[in-house]
Design an enzyme around this catalytic site. Structure first.
Site, PDB file in Angstrom:
ATOM      1  N   ASP A 144       1.609 -21.402  28.336  1.00 49.67           N
ATOM      2  CA  ASP A 144       1.853 -22.181  26.790  1.00 49.67           C
ATOM      3  C   ASP A 144      -0.011 -23.140  27.194  1.00 49.67           C
ATOM      4  OD1 ASP A 144       4.753 -22.333  27.680  1.00 49.67           O
ATOM      5  OD2 ASP A 144       4.415 -22.224  29.531  1.00 49.67           O
ATOM      6  N   ASP A 197      -2.663 -17.268  30.324  1.00 48.37           N
ATOM      7  CA  ASP A 197      -1.442 -17.687  31.119  1.00 48.37           C
ATOM      8  C   ASP A 197      -1.064 -17.973  29.121  1.00 48.37           C
ATOM      9  OD1 ASP A 197      -0.370 -20.546  31.764  1.00 48.37           O
ATOM     10  OD2 ASP A 197      -1.655 -21.520  30.135  1.00 48.37           O
TER      11      ASP A 197
END
Length: 235
Positions: free
Chosen positions: A17, A15
């Protein structure tokens, strides 16, 4: 999960953020500034936690509904963009992110990023570390679900992770050979639905309630690659 139950992997999916870059703090600050313009002086921790990991427009709609500010999702996005673009110029990598990515790259472990970003927002968020995030350097490819026709449903659905696995070359990765790194519960749920192991590094601002992560760590600095059949750190 017991240490004995970790499966060896061949590919890694990150991922973005809150996992590789400390952008969730920047988003929260930018939203708080925007809400204050409409007389809402408290962007509550409960609301922040609720929208963490949500697809962007869905999360914005929740914020609008909860606070009652008189603007549309698109208006919110435009106003917030002006605020966070400036703040993102100072965004930092998360602790352990650079060490882990460079280690895996040095050992030729194929890596990808699976993010809910648009192409434009990805460029803004990663501008300070352009070489680090350049496709073909550390990462084989990047899937940005907001602009990707193959990703029909956002996290917590598995679409983005399955798309990321399919795009490895010369041979697509098998889901059970992928290890995902996530910070949000929605992301963990999606990775597990894709049949992948998932290491969660939850946001330290809230208690972690996740039950189905393969492993939960305080920071990426705590990760031990050898548990998943990956080369151990030299230090």
């Amino acid at each position: 999960m017991s240490q004995n139950n970790y499966r060896p992997v061949s590919h890694v999916i990150f991922d973005l953020d809150g996992l590789l870059i400390n952008s969730e703090i920047v988003f929260a600050k930018s939203i708080a500034i925007l809400l204050k313009r409409y007389g809402v002086n408290d962007y509550s921790r409960e609301l922040q936690e609720r929208v963490l990991g949500m697809e962007v427009e869905k999360g914005i709609q929740v914020i609008i509904d909860e606070t009652g500010i008189p603007i549309t999702v698109q208006e919110f996005r435009l106003l917030e963009k002006d605020i966070y673009e400036d703040e993102m110029r100072r965004v930092e990598l998360m602790p352990g992110a650079e060490r882990l990515v460079k280690h895996l790259h040095r050992h030729r472990i194929p890596m990808a990023i699976a993010t809910g970003s648009t192409v434009m927002s990805f460029e803004i968020k990663t501008a300070r570390y352009r070489d680090f995030f350049r496709v073909g350097h550390n990462f084989h490819h990047i899937v940005m679900s907001r602009d990707d026709p193959e990703v029909e449903r956002p996290k917590p659905h598995p679409d983005i992770y399955l798309a990321a696995a399919r795009r490895f070359r010369p041979t697509p990765a098998q889901p059970d050979g992928c290890l995902v790194f996530e910070d949000s519960g929605l992301g963990v749920d999606g990775a597990r639905a894709a049949g992948m192991q998932c290491v969660m590094v939850p946001d330290s601002r809230w208690p972690c309630r996740q039950q189905n992560a393969t492993q939960i760590l305080a920071t990426l600095l705590d990760f031990r690659p050898e548990l998943y059949g990956l080369p151990p750190f030299d230090d």
